[in-house]
Structure formats: structure tokens, C-alpha cells
Design a protein around this motif. Structure first.
Motif, PDB file in Angstrom:
ATOM      1  N   TYR A 307       0.837  -1.202   0.000  1.00 53.38           N
ATOM      2  CA  TYR A 307       0.000   0.000   0.000  1.00 53.38           C
ATOM      3  C   TYR A 307       0.870   1.249   0.000  1.00 53.38           C
ATOM      4  CZ  TYR A 307      -3.050   3.688   1.736  1.00 53.38           C
ATOM      5  OH  TYR A 307      -3.727   4.876   1.889  1.00 53.38           O
ATOM      6  N   TRP A 308       1.953   1.222   0.760  1.00 53.52           N
ATOM      7  CA  TRP A 308       2.814   2.405   0.863  1.00 53.52           C
ATOM      8  C   TRP A 308       3.434   2.753  -0.486  1.00 53.52           C
ATOM      9  CZ3 TRP A 308       1.039   4.176   5.006  1.00 53.52           C
ATOM     10  CH2 TRP A 308       0.869   3.407   6.159  1.00 53.52           C
ATOM     11  N   GLU A 309       3.801   1.755  -1.264  1.00 53.47           N
ATOM     12  CA  GLU A 309       4.360   2.009  -2.594  1.00 53.47           C
ATOM     13  C   GLU A 309       3.299   2.581  -3.530  1.00 53.47           C
ATOM     14  OE1 GLU A 309       7.627  -1.355  -3.487  1.00 53.47           O
ATOM     15  OE2 GLU A 309       5.867  -2.087  -2.399  1.00 53.47           O
ATOM     16  N   ALA A 310       2.087   2.023  -3.452  1.00 52.87           N
ATOM     17  CA  ALA A 310       1.000   2.540  -4.290  1.00 52.87           C
ATOM     18  C   ALA A 310       0.695   3.991  -3.936  1.00 52.87           C
ATOM     19  CB  ALA A 310      -0.244   1.672  -4.118  1.00 52.87           C
ATOM     20  N   GLU A 311       0.663   4.291  -2.657  1.00 51.11           N
ATOM     21  CA  GLU A 311       0.389   5.649  -2.186  1.00 51.11           C
ATOM     22  C   GLU A 311       1.469   6.616  -2.648  1.00 51.11           C
ATOM     23  OE1 GLU A 311      -0.959   7.077   2.163  1.00 51.11           O
ATOM     24  OE2 GLU A 311       1.184   6.622   2.013  1.00 51.11           O
ATOM     25  N   GLY A 318       0.905  12.824  -9.063  1.00 47.30           N
ATOM     26  CA  GLY A 318      -0.122  13.842  -8.885  1.00 47.30           C
ATOM     27  C   GLY A 318      -1.527  13.264  -8.913  1.00 47.30           C
ATOM     28  N   ARG A 319      -1.667  12.081  -8.337  1.00 50.11           N
ATOM     29  CA  ARG A 319      -2.958  11.407  -8.330  1.00 50.11           C
ATOM     30  C   ARG A 319      -3.227  10.857  -6.927  1.00 50.11           C
ATOM     31  NH1 ARG A 319      -5.050  10.663 -13.322  1.00 50.11           N
ATOM     32  NH2 ARG A 319      -6.164   8.734 -12.821  1.00 50.11           N
ATOM     33  N   ARG A 320      -4.224  10.011  -6.794  1.00 52.21           N
ATOM     34  CA  ARG A 320      -4.559   9.427  -5.492  1.00 52.21           C
ATOM     35  C   ARG A 320      -5.158   8.041  -5.706  1.00 52.21           C
ATOM     36  NH1 ARG A 320     -10.070   9.347  -4.684  1.00 52.21           N
ATOM     37  NH2 ARG A 320     -11.329  10.737  -5.997  1.00 52.21           N
ATOM     38  N   THR A 390      -7.029   0.175  -2.193  1.00 50.01           N
ATOM     39  CA  THR A 390      -7.845   1.384  -2.083  1.00 50.01           C
ATOM     40  C   THR A 390      -7.361   2.167  -0.866  1.00 50.01           C
ATOM     41  OG1 THR A 390      -9.580   0.542  -0.580  1.00 50.01           O
ATOM     42  CG2 THR A 390      -9.808   0.041  -2.958  1.00 50.01           C
ATOM     43  N   SER A 391      -7.833   3.375  -0.732  1.00 40.68           N
ATOM     44  CA  SER A 391      -7.421   4.217   0.396  1.00 40.68           C
ATOM     45  C   SER A 391      -8.188   3.881   1.670  1.00 40.68           C
ATOM     46  CB  SER A 391      -7.638   5.687   0.046  1.00 40.68           C
ATOM     47  OG  SER A 391      -9.020   5.935  -0.189  1.00 40.68           O
ATOM     48  N   THR A 392      -9.114   2.943   1.605  1.00 46.38           N
ATOM     49  CA  THR A 392     -10.057   2.694   2.690  1.00 46.38           C
ATOM     50  C   THR A 392      -9.515   1.711   3.727  1.00 46.38           C
ATOM     51  OG1 THR A 392     -11.873   3.069   1.144  1.00 46.38           O
ATOM     52  CG2 THR A 392     -12.407   1.969   3.221  1.00 46.38           C
ATOM     53  N   CYS A 453      -6.823   7.576  -9.163  1.00 47.31           N
ATOM     54  CA  CYS A 453      -7.832   8.593  -9.485  1.00 47.31           C
ATOM     55  C   CYS A 453      -7.173   9.955  -9.677  1.00 47.31           C
ATOM     56  CB  CYS A 453      -8.860   8.714  -8.345  1.00 47.31           C
ATOM     57  SG  CYS A 453     -10.028   7.347  -8.223  1.00 47.31           S
ATOM     58  N   ALA A 454      -7.813  10.778 -10.475  1.00 49.43           N
ATOM     59  CA  ALA A 454      -7.350  12.169 -10.615  1.00 49.43           C
ATOM     60  C   ALA A 454      -7.633  12.924  -9.326  1.00 49.43           C
ATOM     61  CB  ALA A 454      -8.068  12.832 -11.785  1.00 49.43           C
ATOM     62  N   LEU A 455      -6.781  13.893  -9.005  1.00 47.85           N
ATOM     63  CA  LEU A 455      -7.015  14.728  -7.822  1.00 47.85           C
ATOM     64  C   LEU A 455      -8.168  15.678  -8.080  1.00 47.85           C
ATOM     65  CD1 LEU A 455      -3.358  15.595  -6.753  1.00 47.85           C
ATOM     66  CD2 LEU A 455      -4.929  13.992  -5.666  1.00 47.85           C
TER      67      LEU A 455
END
Length: 455
Positions: A307-311, A318-320, A390-392, A453-455
Motif C-alpha cells: 500500500y505504501w508504494e502505491a500511495e 499527482g494522483r490518489r 484502495t485508500s479505505t 484517481c485524478a485529484l
């Protein structure tokens, strides 16, 4: 046949159950018996289990949650109950050969339980409760089939026989984002349903269904590829601390033993500087796929990232990461009052043309393959290929009720992140768009990837 009945027809008949049971048995047996005796003593790793323990545990699950619950039949060997039970036996103790039967005895136990379950399916009434328990146990066995596959990857064993080099569903690139409109959407599966054993079968963490209001968002049509992630690596992404969150920096600064990755007998402690199974060798980037190092496939999805690498990649780009609700909406597009679909393409069970599943492609196909699996918004490979971060945080839905197996979800609530969509090692009978998998954010030994996702 009505498409809404296709999932049910696969599993709600005696023949369907017997076929699913036999397939799970055959695949489990092959993953174990294809290894020589010495290979069954896999090196200790927190992310895997010894193959014989996986086999015995799967058989024990049938005993406890089918034969015991439906017929009151005690275990074949009650003295082994605590040892086959993942809750009662500590993880390191599963490597103790003095506690567990050898290969032939474990195979005999496994086959005996399988034969009893098959006989019961053939001869006893197929009530909803029985159907639900059969399906639950078969699906549980398929979860362990996936973990047997990633065990081979972790310890560098040969690929399973299911792995094919064929490219069954070529596609063309679909760059850019899918624009998802603002609106009200359905998430999850019904909490109470008369079809709980058939069309509405789900695990406890997927229930109960609810409505959510989301603003408009844009999500990438393709997963992040090796080439996308390589640009981050070569731009010094692992050295640029400003791209990493506090948790990410802590993970980035932690040395771990990667001896298994490189086939070394002695410990090899390193801090991460690229995805786990990558290396720079012979003036090229390579990736280890089971026991074989190969040139990095630029168009294939990036796998085995935390997850940390994806983040951090998202921050660099410049995304999320999407929330899990955004992910499910982009995959299924279920709206209140409209027909509900379980897969991006409808309700037909996954096939070889729609997704990379069942240990066949192993994430080696381009991120733009499998166009038949596109979601209503044009998002590709949302089922199969890689579990998508996912960020969840993994938490219960409002109204959550514990399943018949109390440890399916509850032990992961709070400190795990939600991944969605299944992976190349996931069984096609198990996955659906509402399925929630939970992994600790540092996990990179499993088949995890992501889209953004786009910011």
C-alpha cells in the motif's frame, strides 16, 4: 438462460456443487503433490503456510462447518482439531513436523473428508442451509488455493501447472480516465435475503447493502503497469521522502530479509528500493515469476507492491488511490432501483476472455487485455490480474453481523487496508465486484497492484 441466473446455475445444483468440489480438490491436490517431499518443508515466512497444513486445514473446515453443523458428526481425529484450526495454532507451530501427519496421511485425511462431503451432496436433501455451508467451505478451500499459489512465488518454486503462456484475450490500450458522474450508488450485498445461499451469497464483510452519495470523480481505465511504476523507480521515487507518508517512510526505512527472493540460504536484509520481485541485472530490469527471472514486461500490471508504494506512486504522479466505494462504483455502476450486477460485465461468471484468474495468466498479460471484462464506464481488468489497493481502512459496514465463521473478517478490522477485484491467483468461482479483501499495508508478497484517481 436469464443472465441473472447464471451464477446460481453454477453452484445451486448437485452437479454444480460436485463439480466445484472436485475442481477445488483436484487443484489443491495438484499444488501439493506436484512438489517433492523436501519442498513441502517450505522456509518459514510470515505470509505463507506449509502446503500440507493448508491441505489439512481446508479438510478440517469441511468437517467443522458442514459435517459437524449439519449432522453432528465429530472430527475424524479430534486430537488434531486445535492443530488444523488457524485460530488455535500459532503460525510458527505449523512448521513443526512432529505435530502434523506426513504427506500420505494428510492426503488420506483430505480425500476421506472430500469423499464424505461428496457423498452427502449426492444423497442428502439440498436445503438452503446445506447449500450455503457447502458453498462457504468450497470457497474457503479456494482461498487456500490462492495462498498455495503465492507460497510458490514467495519461496521461488516452479509455477503451478495451471500457468499458461497463452494470451487468450488481447486488447488495445485504453489510456486516460473514466469519468464517473456524481450520484447515488448501491454498495455491497444484501444483509437479509431469501436467496442468501444462491444469488445473494456473500461473506459478512460485504453486507449489508447500502446506498452512498458520491461526488463526480475520474479513475484510470487501466491498472498501473510495470512501465508506469518503472518511471517512478527511475525518477528516484524510493529516495524522495517527500513522496511518502509517515507510515510509508517508516516502511521504507525498515530492512527486511529478502533472501527468499534471491534464492539465498543466508539472511539478506535490505530496505526497499523497488518492487519486491524486481532486480537490475545484466543491464536490464528483471522480475522473478516463481522460479524464473525474466525481463520486466513493461505493459503487464505492476504486482507485489505494498500500500505504501502505491500511495507514494500516486503522490509522485499527482494522483490518489480510489476509495473502496469509488472502486466498486467504477467496476459495477449499480444504482438504486436498477438491476444489480455482480461483475463489471453483468452476472455471467468470469471466463477466460473476461479476466485473468485461476492461476492461468499470473499477471503476465498487458493491462489493456481482456476487453470483454470492461466495466460500464470502460475500466479494464477490475476483476482478476491484481488485488487493487484502495485508500479505505478495512472496517465493517453499518449493520454488520458476524458470519457462521467468526474469523472471516473480524480479525482484520481496523489495521488492514481494503483491496478489491481479485488477482490472477484468485479462483473465478470466488470473486465478485463486491468482494472485500483485507491486507496489512506493508504486504507485498501477495498479488497486489492498483489503479489511481485524478485529484
Amino acid at each position: 438462460m436469464d443472465e441473472t441466473q447464471m451464477v446460481t446455475e453454477q453452484v445451486a445444483t448437485r452437479d454444480g456443487l460436485l463439480a466445484a468440489l472436485e475442481k477445488a480438490r483436484t487443484r489443491t491436490r495438484e499444488l501439493v503433490t506436484s512438489l517433492p517431499d523436501a519442498a513441502l518443508d517450505v522456509p518459514y515466512h510470515r505470509g505463507v503456510n506449509p502446503p500440507l497444513w493448508e491441505m489439512g486445514h481446508s479438510a478440517f473446515f469441511y468437517e467443522v462447518f458442514v459435517l459437524n453443523l449439519l449432522d453432528g458428526v465429530p472430527s475424524i481425529d479430534p486430537s488434531m482439531d486445535d492443530l488444523w484450526d488457524s485460530f488455535h495454532v500459532d503460525h510458527p507451530d505449523r512448521w513443526r513436523r512432529d505435530l502434523f501427519p506426513a504427506r500420505n496421511a494428510t492426503l488420506q485425511y483430505f480425500d476421506t473428508v472430500y469423499s464424505r462431503i461428496a457423498e452427502r451432496i449426492r444423497e442428502q436433501p439440498l436445503t438452503d442451509r446445506a447449500l450455503y455451508l457447502y458453498r462457504y467451505a468450497i470457497f474457503h478451500q479456494n482461498m487456500h488455493i490462492e495462498s498455495l499459489i503465492w507460497c510458490r512465488q514467495t519461496v521461488g518454486y516452479p509455477a503451478p501447472s495451471s500457468f499458461s503462456g497463452d494470451r487468450p484475450a488481447p486488447g488495445d490500450p485504453v489510456p486516460g480516465d473514466a469519468d464517473i458522474p456524481a450520484g447515488r450508488w448501491l454498495i455491497g450485498m444484501p444483509g437479509e435475503s431469501g436467496c442468501y445461499a444462491t444469488d445473494d451469497f456473500a461473506f459478512d464483510c460485504e453486507k449489508p447493502r447500502f446506498e452512498v452519495e458520491l461526488p463526480a470523480f475520474a479513475i484510470s481505465k487501466q491498472p498501473v503497469s510495470n512501465g508506469d511504476f518503472l518511471a517512478f523507480v527511475e525518477d528516484g521515487g524510493y529516495q524522495r521522502t517527500e513522496l511518502w507518508s509517515f507510515g510509508g517512510r517508516k516502511w521504507l526505512d525498515t530492512e527486511t530479509d529478502v533472501a527468499l527472493v534471491h534464492g539465498c540460504r543466508e539472511p539478506m536484509f535490505r530496505a526497499p528500493r523497488h518492487p519486491l520481485y524486481w532486480r537490475w541485472h545484466g543491464n536490464q530490469w528483471q522480475e522473478r515469476v516463481f522460479d524464473h527471472w525474466q525481463p520486466l514486461k513493461i505493459d503487464a500490471p505492476v504486482l507485489h507492491v505494498s500500500y505504501w508504494e502505491a500511495e507514494a506512486w500516486c503522490r509522485w504522479a499527482g494522483r490518489r488511490l480510489p476509495s473502496e466505494f469509488e472502486w466498486e462504483v467504477a467496476a459495477l455502476a449499480n444504482r438504486p432501483g436498477e438491476p444489480f450486477q455482480r461483475f463489471p460485465w453483468g452476472n455471467q461468471v468470469p471466463g477466460g476472455a473476461s479476466a485473468d484468474l485461476d492461476g492461468q495468466g499470473m499477471g503476465q498479460h498487458p493491462v489493456f487485455d481482456f476487453p470483454a471484462g470492461d466495466s460500464p464506464f470502460g475500466c479494464r481488468q477490475m476483476i482478476g490480474s491484481a488485488w487493487e489497493w484502495t485508500s479505505t481502512q478495512f472496517l465493517p459496514y453499518d449493520g454488520f453481523k458476524v458470519d457462521m465463521y467468526p474469523f472471516m473478517s473480524t480479525l482484520q478490522f481496523g489495521d488492514h487496508k481494503v483491496t478489491r477485484g481479485g488477482s490472477c491467483a484468485t479462483s473465478s468461482c470466488l470473486i465478485r465486484g463486491t468482494y472485500r479483501q483485507a491486507y496489512l499495508p506493508q504486504r507485498n508478497d501477495v498479488y497486489t497492484g492498483f489503479r489511481s484517481c485524478a485529484l
